[in-house]
Design a protein around this motif. Structure first.
Motif, short mmCIF file in Angstrom:
data_model
loop_
_atom_site.label_atom_id
_atom_site.label_comp_id
_atom_site.label_asym_id
_atom_site.label_seq_id
_atom_site.Cartn_x
_atom_site.Cartn_y
_atom_site.Cartn_z
N GLY A 31 37.62 20.72 38.93
CA GLY A 31 37.48 21.98 38.21
C GLY A 31 36.78 21.84 36.88
O GLY A 31 36.90 22.69 36.01
N LEU A 82 44.79 33.79 37.24
CA LEU A 82 44.67 32.58 36.42
C LEU A 82 43.30 32.53 35.76
O LEU A 82 43.17 32.19 34.57
N VAL A 174 49.63 30.62 29.56
CA VAL A 174 48.25 30.20 29.86
C VAL A 174 47.28 30.80 28.85
O VAL A 174 46.35 30.13 28.38
N SER A 178 45.00 28.65 26.34
CA SER A 178 43.55 28.82 26.44
C SER A 178 42.93 29.16 25.10
O SER A 178 41.83 28.70 24.76
N ALA A 197 42.04 22.49 32.24
CA ALA A 197 42.37 22.06 33.61
C ALA A 197 43.46 20.99 33.66
O ALA A 197 44.42 21.11 34.43
N LEU A 200 46.85 22.64 33.01
CA LEU A 200 47.35 23.46 34.11
C LEU A 200 47.95 22.62 35.21
O LEU A 200 48.91 23.03 35.89
N VAL A 201 47.39 21.44 35.42
CA VAL A 201 47.87 20.55 36.48
C VAL A 201 49.12 19.79 36.05
O VAL A 201 50.12 19.75 36.78
N LEU A 206 50.49 23.17 38.48
CA LEU A 206 49.69 23.85 39.50
C LEU A 206 48.81 22.85 40.23
O LEU A 206 48.32 21.89 39.62
N ILE A 208 45.64 21.03 41.73
CA ILE A 208 44.27 20.99 41.25
C ILE A 208 43.33 21.75 42.20
O ILE A 208 42.29 22.26 41.78
N THR A 210 43.79 24.62 43.45
CA THR A 210 43.75 26.04 43.11
C THR A 210 43.36 26.27 41.66
O THR A 210 43.03 27.40 41.28
N VAL A 211 43.40 25.24 40.84
CA VAL A 211 43.02 25.36 39.44
C VAL A 211 41.51 25.30 39.26
O VAL A 211 40.94 25.96 38.40
N THR A 215 39.08 27.49 36.52
CA THR A 215 38.54 26.88 35.30
C THR A 215 37.01 26.88 35.29
O THR A 215 36.41 27.01 34.23
#
Length: 294
Positions: A31, A82, A174, A178, A197, A200-201, A206, A208, A210-211, A215
């Motif tokens: 991502g 997201l 989030v 961000s 990224a 988020l993981v 979450l 990776i 789906t991230v 991103t």
């Protein structure tokens, strides 16, 4: 040989083209557009050290990220709530970061130290994620399609399915994260979305798979806004003192290689083990960070 006017670089255009393809193909599965590795390439290899290198890196993002975004959207692996949270949070931060880049961090030596610290963060987060998830399998859907399942979203909370499991995150968390990392992204000229990224993981838990799409979308939007902002800054008194506007020819050359690279990387992502993606990226980035800091 081609002369790139703003950067003052004179090289065979195949070099940036090939390098950007290889970097983006390697990083797109995680991502990340690859801009965080291309900036050290421009500074150390090409000798492009003026503040104009930052918006040039953002030009690369604008052209490179659509290849990966297209694949992730087509394969149904984008969690749109997201992506929106990342975009809305990083946008204002990128503007603040751009201002800091052309003022406080305009000196090449100071900027290189900052680059090293940012890269060290990347490497540490990625390698920490490998240790933390040691022995834990990566998500994959039962039918092999790798598509995101049903999404339930509100202003405070988002829930979605993937690989037979349910994942949740707070939109406020989030967004706040961000906003903070968007400032760093604006300074380092990577769009802001890419920095988040690893968080988020590893922090939000979450997958990776789906991230990555979210991103990359965030990176594209914030990069476009960042380039416009740098162009506006170039018309001010700051622009008269130093190069601030991007080297469009170099940025587009890098972006052409990146466009193909992110497409290939996104297409191959579902076949690459998550741990392998983290180990390769984390090791590469950490070694590069140590080199810059020393």
């Amino acid at each position: 040989m081609v002369d790139f006017p703003v950067s003052g670089v004179e090289i065979n255009p195949l070099l940036p083209l090939v390098v950007s393809f290889m970097v983006s193909a390697l990083t797109a599965p995680a991502g990340v557009s690859g801009a965080f590795l291309l900036l050290p390439f421009q500074v150390s290899v090409l000798g492009f050290t003026s503040p104009a290198v930052s918006p040039t890196n953002l030009v690369y993002n604008i052209l490179a990220t659509p290849g990966g975004v297209y694949r992730y959207v087509r394969e149904g692996r984008v969690v749109w709530p997201l992506a929106w949270a990342v975009m809305l949070g990083t946008l204002p931060g990128v503007f603040v970061g751009a201002l800091l880049r052309v003022t406080v961090l305009s000196d090449p030596d100071v900027f290189e130290v900052f680059v090293g610290l940012v890269l060290l963060y990347f490497g540490a987060r990625l390698l920490y994620g490998v240790i933390r998830t040691s022995g834990v399998g990566t998500a994959d859907s039962p039918d092999g399609t790798g598509r995101v399942g049903a999404i339930r979203a509100s202003l405070r909370r988002v829930e979605y399915g993937y690989g037979g499991m349910t994942y949740t995150f707070r939109t406020t968390g989030v967004f706040a994260l961000s906003l903070a990392v968007g400032v760093v992204g604006g300074i380092y000229s990577i769009g802001g979305g890419s920095i988040i990224a690893p968080f988020l993981v590893t922090v939000f838990g979450l997958p990776i798979y789906t991230v990555a799409g979210a991103t990359l979308i965030g990176t594209f939007v914030t990069s476009a806004a960042g380039v416009v902002f740098y162009e506006l800054l170039a018309t001010t008194d700051l622009g008269a003192q130093m190069p601030i506007a991007p080297d469009w020819l170099l940025g587009l050359t890098l972006g052409a290689g990146g466009l193909a690279g992110t497409y290939v990387g996104a297409r191959l992502q579902r076949y690459v083990p998550e741990r392998l993606m983290r180990v390769v990226l984390g090791t590469l980035v950490t070694l590069l960070a140590i080199r810059y800091i020393l």
